[in-house]
Write a protein that holds these residues in place. Sequence first.
Motif, PDB file in Angstrom:
ATOM      1  N   GLN A   1       5.689  -8.919  34.592  1.00  0.00           N
ATOM      2  CA  GLN A   1       4.595  -9.847  33.981  1.00  0.00           C
ATOM      3  C   GLN A   1       4.815 -11.052  33.153  1.00  0.00           C
ATOM      4  N   ALA A   2       6.008 -10.655  32.331  1.00  0.00           N
ATOM      5  CA  ALA A   2       6.545 -11.785  31.515  1.00  0.00           C
ATOM      6  C   ALA A   2       7.184 -12.847  32.136  1.00  0.00           C
ATOM      7  N   ALA A   3       7.717 -12.289  33.552  1.00  0.00           N
ATOM      8  CA  ALA A   3       8.617 -13.488  34.086  1.00  0.00           C
ATOM      9  C   ALA A   3       7.665 -14.160  34.802  1.00  0.00           C
ATOM     10  N   LEU A   4       6.456 -13.549  35.325  1.00  0.00           N
ATOM     11  CA  LEU A   4       5.708 -14.449  36.078  1.00  0.00           C
ATOM     12  C   LEU A   4       4.797 -15.386  35.146  1.00  0.00           C
ATOM     13  N   MET A   5       4.462 -14.850  33.872  1.00  0.00           N
ATOM     14  CA  MET A   5       4.000 -15.672  32.927  1.00  0.00           C
ATOM     15  C   MET A   5       4.669 -16.889  32.569  1.00  0.00           C
ATOM     16  N   ASN A   6       5.861 -16.503  32.277  1.00  0.00           N
ATOM     17  CA  ASN A   6       6.888 -17.524  31.828  1.00  0.00           C
ATOM     18  C   ASN A   6       7.053 -18.595  33.167  1.00  0.00           C
TER      19      ASN A   6
ATOM     20  N   GLU B   1      14.132 -20.242  35.298  1.00  0.00           N
ATOM     21  CA  GLU B   1      14.112 -19.234  36.157  1.00  0.00           C
ATOM     22  C   GLU B   1      14.353 -17.900  35.204  1.00  0.00           C
ATOM     23  N   THR B   2      13.863 -16.592  35.449  1.00  0.00           N
ATOM     24  CA  THR B   2      14.093 -15.624  34.598  1.00  0.00           C
ATOM     25  C   THR B   2      15.346 -14.755  35.685  1.00  0.00           C
ATOM     26  N   ILE B   3      16.326 -14.346  35.048  1.00  0.00           N
ATOM     27  CA  ILE B   3      17.332 -13.680  35.802  1.00  0.00           C
ATOM     28  C   ILE B   3      17.501 -12.329  35.369  1.00  0.00           C
ATOM     29  N   PHE B   4      17.506 -11.316  36.240  1.00  0.00           N
ATOM     30  CA  PHE B   4      17.634  -9.971  35.863  1.00  0.00           C
ATOM     31  C   PHE B   4      18.963  -9.212  36.009  1.00  0.00           C
ATOM     32  N   ILE B   5      19.629  -8.654  35.170  1.00  0.00           N
ATOM     33  CA  ILE B   5      20.830  -8.209  35.283  1.00  0.00           C
ATOM     34  C   ILE B   5      20.463  -6.669  35.243  1.00  0.00           C
ATOM     35  N   MET B   6      21.033  -5.924  36.166  1.00  0.00           N
ATOM     36  CA  MET B   6      20.971  -4.316  36.297  1.00  0.00           C
ATOM     37  C   MET B   6      21.893  -3.588  35.377  1.00  0.00           C
TER      38      MET B   6
ATOM     39  N   LEU C   1       8.541 -18.435  24.376  1.00  0.00           N
ATOM     40  CA  LEU C   1       9.883 -18.524  24.770  1.00  0.00           C
ATOM     41  C   LEU C   1      10.168 -19.869  25.613  1.00  0.00           C
ATOM     42  N   VAL C   2       9.343 -20.164  26.472  1.00  0.00           N
ATOM     43  CA  VAL C   2       9.730 -21.306  27.308  1.00  0.00           C
ATOM     44  C   VAL C   2      10.020 -22.560  26.628  1.00  0.00           C
TER      45      VAL C   2
END
Length: 159
Positions: free
Chosen positions: A100-105, A113-118, A73-74
């Motif tokens: 886990q995925a965000a840290l690995m990326n 950056e991984t941005i999470f939308i609630m 993905l990166v």
Amino acid sequence: MTKIAIYPGSFDPVTMGHVDVLKRALKIFDKVIVVVGENPNKKYLFSVEERKAMVESATEGLNVEIDHFSGLLVDFTKKKNATAIIRGLRAVSDFDYEFQAALMNRKLDNTIETIFIMTRGMYCYLSSSVVKEVASLGGDLKDLVSMNVAEELKKKFKK
Ligand code: ADP
């Protein structure tokens, strides 16, 4: 500079929950690229072309590009000149995997950056799997998916 994010997922099929996350991401980014995943370890109901076509119809009028990918993905994110990966969060059960995925990326590429939308309350139980189950049992898909997606699901389960 144009701020570009990618929104990867299976989108098997795209739901109102996905579209809501996408619309909210578009308030932060100039452009969002929806990336339909092709993971050989996953079993999909719809082909990648079908999934892309459904995303296209469900996101008409929004400033999105639709693509597909398999691989890292990166690398794909960089290739697209995007600086962020959008992911949605529903329940705590999403968190472990996403964390886990965000840290690995980030380890693979710390410029992305991984941005999470609630999720919105009304969509917190909405997933592609639930939608497929309701469709397979002939249930009403109103407010869960776009009309076009509902039609495609009906066709699939008629076969
Ligand atoms: P994946 O197989 O990558 O999880 P999905 O299509 O299931 O692909 O989901 C793509 C992204 O959209 C994920 O980050 C997921 O958490 C998010 N998402 C899916 N449904 C919802 C929803 N109802 N509300 C918020 N986010 C959602």
